[in-house]
Each structure stands twice: as C-alpha cells, then as structure tokens.
Design an enzyme around this catalytic site. Structure first.
Site, short mmCIF file in Angstrom:
data_model
loop_
_atom_site.label_atom_id
_atom_site.label_comp_id
_atom_site.label_asym_id
_atom_site.label_seq_id
_atom_site.Cartn_x
_atom_site.Cartn_y
_atom_site.Cartn_z
N TYR A 35 10.00 14.61 -84.34
CA TYR A 35 10.31 15.54 -83.53
C TYR A 35 10.89 16.80 -83.98
O TYR A 35 11.92 17.44 -83.73
CB TYR A 35 11.29 15.14 -82.35
CG TYR A 35 11.71 15.66 -81.22
CD1 TYR A 35 10.41 15.97 -80.41
CD2 TYR A 35 12.86 15.91 -80.73
CE1 TYR A 35 11.05 16.75 -78.98
CE2 TYR A 35 13.21 16.61 -79.81
CZ TYR A 35 12.16 17.09 -78.99
OH TYR A 35 12.42 17.58 -77.60
N HIS A 49 9.83 23.79 -80.56
CA HIS A 49 9.29 22.82 -79.44
C HIS A 49 10.47 22.20 -78.85
O HIS A 49 10.71 22.16 -77.49
CB HIS A 49 8.29 21.78 -79.96
CG HIS A 49 7.97 20.75 -79.19
ND1 HIS A 49 7.20 20.91 -78.00
CD2 HIS A 49 8.45 19.27 -79.02
CE1 HIS A 49 7.29 19.79 -77.36
NE2 HIS A 49 7.89 18.83 -77.84
N ARG A 68 18.25 21.77 -70.22
CA ARG A 68 19.57 22.41 -70.66
C ARG A 68 19.52 23.57 -71.08
O ARG A 68 19.69 23.90 -72.37
CB ARG A 68 20.34 21.30 -71.70
CG ARG A 68 20.23 19.94 -71.31
CD ARG A 68 20.62 19.03 -72.64
NE ARG A 68 19.79 19.20 -73.60
CZ ARG A 68 18.66 18.37 -73.76
NH1 ARG A 68 18.32 17.64 -72.98
NH2 ARG A 68 18.00 18.79 -74.71
N GLU A 113 0.06 18.49 -83.40
CA GLU A 113 1.06 17.95 -84.44
C GLU A 113 0.31 18.02 -85.68
O GLU A 113 -1.03 17.81 -85.72
CB GLU A 113 1.64 16.56 -84.06
CG GLU A 113 2.35 16.35 -82.63
CD GLU A 113 3.11 15.22 -82.67
OE1 GLU A 113 3.22 14.45 -83.74
OE2 GLU A 113 3.52 14.74 -81.59
N ASP A 128 -0.97 14.34 -79.96
CA ASP A 128 -0.15 13.16 -79.22
C ASP A 128 -0.35 13.41 -77.84
O ASP A 128 0.72 13.98 -77.02
CB ASP A 128 1.23 13.35 -79.73
CG ASP A 128 2.29 12.37 -79.08
OD1 ASP A 128 1.80 11.38 -78.74
OD2 ASP A 128 3.37 12.83 -79.08
N TYR A 156 11.17 7.14 -69.39
CA TYR A 156 11.80 7.32 -71.03
C TYR A 156 13.15 7.02 -70.89
O TYR A 156 13.71 6.70 -72.35
CB TYR A 156 11.37 8.73 -71.57
CG TYR A 156 12.40 9.72 -71.40
CD1 TYR A 156 12.54 10.33 -69.96
CD2 TYR A 156 13.29 10.12 -72.09
CE1 TYR A 156 13.57 11.33 -69.87
CE2 TYR A 156 14.35 11.02 -72.25
CZ TYR A 156 14.34 11.57 -70.90
OH TYR A 156 15.24 12.46 -70.69
N LYS A 204 2.57 7.99 -73.97
CA LYS A 204 1.99 8.35 -75.04
C LYS A 204 1.02 7.26 -75.58
O LYS A 204 0.13 7.73 -76.28
CB LYS A 204 3.02 8.41 -76.18
CG LYS A 204 4.22 9.42 -75.70
CD LYS A 204 3.81 10.68 -76.09
CE LYS A 204 5.37 11.71 -75.95
NZ LYS A 204 4.97 13.03 -76.49
N THR A 227 5.51 17.98 -82.02
CA THR A 227 4.79 19.08 -81.47
C THR A 227 5.40 20.45 -82.27
O THR A 227 6.52 20.56 -82.55
CB THR A 227 5.12 19.46 -80.03
OG1 THR A 227 4.74 18.35 -79.38
CG2 THR A 227 3.98 20.52 -79.61
#
Lengths: 430, 430
Positions: free
Chosen positions: B132, B137, B146, B204, B236, B247, B256, B363
């Site tokens: 990640y 991204h 947030r 990716e 992905d 999640y 996924k 990503t």
C-alpha cells in the site's frame, strides 16, 4: 454405553489411551533417518508405511487409487480425490489394522515406531486463510479495546477471515525464532525496531481443504462439508506489539508471518463424524445467517465437540522436572460458524479453493478464565501475569518457553480420538 | 542524446515503438494452439521459443543453465538462480537477436507471431503480498474517510502490506466475473447478499521475487534488490461495497480474492536498470526510514521512473469504434518505499520469501485529477461520474467494461521499453 462395541486393533498400543486408536487413522507424511518422505497412517505409537503396504499388494480398487495419490511427499492429490476415496481407504485400513486381520505379518514389516520418524507438513499449502470465528475470543479481545461494544457490527453476519502466509507453516517441533520488527513503545510517537517483547500463541483448529472449485464457481453451503479433507491443530504465533503498530488499515502482517505451527496428522472428517453436533444455538437476538450460509443439515450436525488444551513448559520447569502448566482448556463449540460455512463464505465471491489449502479457525477460547486460547486474553494484555509452579511469572512468552497444543474428542460409547501434539519452543531473536 | 547508440534487432518490428525492443527481452510462459507450455522471450511482435533455441544448441555455460531452468511451464527455478544467470541469458539474447547475429536462420524457426500464442502466469506463485505504498493513493483514499488526517500514524514508518490470494491470479485477457457478496446498503443496519455494485480496478506494479531466504533469516536492505527477478503490471480488482462491510478488523478479504490480473511478461531488473533513479525526496518533516530500511545506494538509485496508464473500453464504445478512454496516467515515482525496502521489510521478522512469490505495490496514483489509479479516487466514491465519449457515465465498472493497464519507461538516449498489456473485461455475476 457399550464399551465392548469399540473395535480393537492388533497394534496393542492403539487400544489404550492413545490419540490414535483404530477409529482415528489420521494420514501424514513422514520420513525415517535420512530417508525419503512417504505417506503413513498413525496407529497407536506406530506409523504404518502406506507406500510399503501398497507395494505389498494389500490395496485394491478405490483404496489403491487413494494410496497411489498419497505418494510423492504430499497429500494434495489424495485430498483432491474427495470423500469417496478417503472412505475406501479408511474401510480397508480398519480391516487391515483391526483385530483378526490376516495380514499382520506383512503389515508388521511396514510398521515403524513413531519415535523414530520425523513428521512433515502433509501437503503443499497453496493458500492459507485465517478466520476469526471463535466468538468468545473476539469478545475477550474486543473488550480490551471497546469494553461497551466488543464485537464489531459485521461479526455476526460475516465469517471474518483474512489471508495468511503459507510459506512459513511448519510442523510440530519446529523452533520458533522470536521475530524482530517495528513497535511503538508506550507513550512514544515514533516507533523502535527490535525483538518482539509481547510474543504470544493462539490456539486454533486447522482445516484442510479437499476438493477445490473453479474460479468463479461458488461452493453451495449444502456441498461445502464435502470439500473438507481433514483437521489439525494450529498455533498462530503472534507478536502483539508488532501487530498493534502495523495492523491499520489492512490487517495483521509481519506480526503473524514469522511462523505458524501445525500438528502434522490429518484427522479426517470421517474420524470426527461421531463428534459432530448441532451448531450451538445462537443467543436470542442474534441474526439468522444469510441464505448462502444456511443449511438445515449443517445447522443440525455441522459443529464439532472437540476439547482443546494449551500447555506451557518453561526452561526452568524443564530443569526442575515440573509438569507442564495448563494455560487453557477450550472447545471447538466456541466457533460461531461451522467449517462448512467457512468454505461457502470463502468461495461465494468466486475465489478458487484448491486441494491442500489450509484454513485456521481463529483463536478458540471459552468465556471463563481457564478457557482462554491466548496470553493476550489470560493476562489482559500483560496486566495480570500467570504464576507458575517454578516461581516464574509470564505476561508473554520468553525464550525457552515451549507451547503444546492438544485436542481430544470424547463421546460415550465410541473410542476417544486425539490429534497428536502441536509443539513449538521459542528461541532467541537473531 | 545519441539515438544511433541504441542497438537494433534483426527482428524489424522490435525497432519501432514496440514495448519489446532488443533492450527489453522480458521472459514469459506461452503456448501455441493445443501445445505445451514453454518459456519464451518477447521481441517486437514475436516470441522466441527459448526451449527450441536451447535444443538447437545456441546456449552455453551459464546462459544454458539459465534456459534449462525455464523449462517445465514455470519460471520459478530460473528466478531462484538469481541475477548472474539472468545477466548471462540477457547477454546471449542481445547477441542472438541483435543486428548482425549469425544465427538468424536457426532463430527464425523458433520465432512465432505473438498473436498466435497464449500467455500464462509465468511462475507458480507461492505467496502473494499486496502493499500500500502509493502515498498519493493512500492520501486520496484517506481523505474520503478522514479529511483532516488522511494518513494513519504508521504510514511513513511501516511499508504497509497484507497477504493476498495467490490462487486467483490470472494472466491478461482472463474475464473478470463480477463477484457476489455481503454488503451493507446505505442507511441499513443489516447486510444484503448479491452481486457487487461498486466494482473497481487498481493500477499496481507487480514485483516477482527471485532468490528467496531461509525462514528466520532477514534479507538486509543492502542485499534486497538482488532478490527481485522482475516486474509486471497488476490489476487488483476490488469490490468496494463488499470491502467496506467486511474489512474490519482484519483487512480486505473476499473484496479482492475473486481475481487479480497480471501482465504475463517478466520485465527484468536488468532491463529496467536505465530507468532507475533516486528515491523521491521525502517532504520536509517526514521521518527517516528506520535503520533496517535505510541504504545509501538504495536511496540514490532504488526508485523507478515508469509511466503507468489505465484505459477503459465499454461495450458501447466498442460498438461505436471509439478509442479507449484514458482514466489515469500515473508513475511509479509515487511509491513511498523502494522495492528493496519492501523485500527488507517483508523478511525482517524472519518470514520466508520464495522464488516466484509476487508483490503488488498497492495502487499508484498521482496527486492530481487525471493521475488516479482507481475509480474510487476518480469519482470520489461514486459522487462524480466519469463521462465517456459514448455518452455513457461510470461511477464504477459495469458488465462489458474492459480495463487495460499499460506501462512505459522512457529516458533520453536509451530505448524506451514497455510491459505489454494487462487487460480484463467484466462479465455478469453468475
């Protein structure tokens, strides 16, 4: 209760309190000193070399096909054959190893003391998935972080799981190297790097996948139990301090991937048949499973009643010849979802399962102290150390500590069976 | 800039704007109609059958050892040989396929039009890890949830990653079956079950692991780049509605695991050498990497400058012969961590990496509109649909939509190379 109805083996040790009576017949991959990996079946304190028995011509038809598929040092091809082949092999082994077998002389030549054999991971594990279906564990852990609301809103709808690391799954007896990693010391805003200081175990049931599915083709809940080849114990070693710092937002990673230990014998679905039971009643107010997880047969007999135990031996206890300390006694009845529901859920999006994939149940704890499946729960995150007969205390695991998982299924009128041990001893970080 | 210094191939198509000029020489596994899987190298619009060239006796020494390891339908054994074998094979292929090669007649018999070949996943993938590390991204997605604090506190210390599903990684061109799953409709407190309504792609970089490590033995950052065999593109595919509900607390799972698509050619570390660059400067105030992630050589030349592109073709666009719509143009420079840092981090706890393991970068998006690597970012979670020349709009992907990923590395004075395509077309749920 009619104990005389329990069939006996001519392998005398199998008729005592062994984990491996005639009724168990778990399959595994073993080797003798310097030898190749071969398939075997555990009987009492011995291992029957299936490939030697095959060579002796004692398997025919579907049982022969089954044993041929166990060759090559991994059980994947055997798992792929499914239930019918497992049953054929089981029936033949019950005859060969049962009292009155006419082939004892031949079989004795293929029978080795288990103590002289090394056991291996029994299949090439394509993918490993760890679930989180021990609801008491989820409650106990949730309470540490959210006392008023320990379960997240999805818990009673989704069999929560995540992908784990297949490359570091090892058989019982493999040493557990203390991992290094990033942790955020209490009160700090920047992480440190060093050996894990909060090393823990997790008591889990392991589930071996038998026949797989094509990508894109979900396995219906009514067929799901047929896709399970067998079971083992699984210790999902966990670095709690690494986990706390790394796991947002994508889940546990290096805190788990340093090693996971399994018991090496595959206890088949057929051996566990007498210990199936109804799925424990959901408490009032709990939602019904969604339709793709709902099957009346599964609800009536999809759960298992298997006692699970965790023992600890420290270096000092070993020196003082003290008995192992029981850290917890739990049961597979604490699973909120059946293993069939795990298979149905995992494949409902079209995900391909393959023979030799492994599932972990997630930590299986009871509601009461004495029934917890991890030190995180027992010590409430290190607040209440465990006191040992050696005069030592433990908040988390120290170097030299050995954890032993055991399982035992009991029911009146049938032979009790066990899983063999899942052991691992912690060694110092590199 | 001296274009005449760029070596040319006698395979004419390789000297144009092909992804596969003489300087690329990516390896893969292909088959011709009904034939077995063989190893090959892409050159222009053709594939050179490495096993046929081996049989013709044109490889010697280490290059021969390298090609022998590519046999059997998977490149794992070749990856395990490491850099020296890759370089030896590359040097020999540069001579064989370069202008003036004396073996053209022999080689032409082993050269097939790529359009007549099927390409496969090039290795048996033991474990797949998705990172990640595309910081833009992470910022873009974090802002949706947030706005004031888009990055979590660990982001700039930990190369965030998680385990993915290896069994459903497929080569470019495989259809993408819309997954079903549980989702929580807006405003509801109970989930529904059905086809995913928010299907997305993720752009990716894929990273193939070469030589592995023993369990318990971390790979030092200074050695980490040597453990990388090559690169590909990775889509992905993501079910955003399933992901949002499932999640917590253990990360993405069924959202996924229904399929991940890769471009089938392994672009080697050596081919990408000219496109290495310094790790982009960390903004003022960003922390230094911890010592196990810090290496001066890696900081000086551990990043890559590779342009990445995402294209969309809908069913209607195909009918109207409209060109593909570019959804995003991005670059590997948006990676906050180098690929060497990913290897060092992944193994620092003792986790075993194996030849043929695959990493995804996460990503890769830029900071500006037009540079985003997912529809989640482009449409801000479905709020601002994409308008297409066909008159259609897209919040998320619909059945019949095809996503194409491309990559291109360019630098003055050297041949530009590409990765080939990573395509996938969405088909209706079962």
């Amino acid at each position: 209760m009619n104990q005389t109805a329990i069939a006996r083996s001519w392998v005398e040790h199998a008729n005592g309190h062994s984990d491996f009576p005639l009724q168990n017949l778990p399959l595994g991959i073993f080797s003798r000193a310097g030898g190749e990996r071969r398939s075997g079946v555990a009987i009492g304190d011995a291992i029957l070399d299936l490939e030697a028995v095959l060579a002796a011509g004692l398997f025919e038809g579907e049982a022969r096909t089954a044993v041929e598929a166990t060759r090559g040092g991994a059980l994947n091809a055997f798992f792929a054959l499914g239930r019918s082949a497992r049953v054929a092999l089981r029936e033949r082994l019950l005859a060969l190893l049962g009292e009155g077998s006419e082939h004892q002389a031949t079989l004795k030549a293929a029978l080795y003391p288990a103590s002289e054999c090394e056991l291996h991971v029994p299949a090439r594990i394509g993918d490993y998935t760890d679930f989180y279906v021990g609801i008491q564990h989820a409650m106990n852990v949730g309470k540490l972080f959210r006392p008023d609301n320990p379960l997240l809103p999805n818990y009673k709808y989704v069999p929560i799981g995540y992908h784990g690391r297949a490359s570091t799954i090892r058989p019982s007896g493999t040493e557990v190297r203390r991992p290094k990693g990033q942790t955020l010391p209490a009160g700090q805003s920047e992480p440190s790097f060093g050996p894990c200081a909060r090393l823990d175990y997790e008591l889990e049931l392991g589930i071996w996948i038998g026949q797989g599915n094509d990508m894109g083709q979900a396995i219906p809940i009514g067929d799901a139990a047929e896709h399970i080849a067998g079971f083992c114990l699984l210790n999902d070693w966990s670095a709690r301090d690494i986990q706390a710092w790394e796991y947002q937002p994508l889940g546990p990673f290096l805190s788990k991937s340093f090693i996971s230990t399994i018991s090496p014998w595959v206890v088949t679905a057929e051996a566990l048949e007498p210990f199936r039971c109804a799925q424990p009643a959901r408490p009032n107010g709990d939602p019904q499973p969604l339709s793709y997880l709902l099957d009346t047969r599964d609800q009536a007999a999809g759960a298992f009643d298997i006692e699970l135990e965790v023992l600890l031996i420290t270096e000092r206890m070993r020196e003082q010849n003290l008995p192992a300390h029981r850290l917890g006694l739990s049961n597979t009845l604490s699973m909120y979802w059946t293993v069939a529901q795990l298979v149905a859920h995992h494949s409902v999006n079209g995900c391909q399962l393959q023979p030799g994939d492994l599932f972990g149940s997630g930590t299986l704890s009871g509601a009461e102290p004495g029934q917890y499946g991890s030190l995180l729960e027992i010590t409430e995150g290190g607040k209440h150390p465990v006191e040992l007969a050696s005069g030592e205390v433990r908040k988390f695991l120290e170097d030299g500590d050995e954890i032993i998982l055991r399982a035992r299924a009991r029911r009146d009128g049938v032979a009790s069976i066990g899983f063999g041990e899942c052991r691992g001893k912690v060694v110092a970080a590199n």
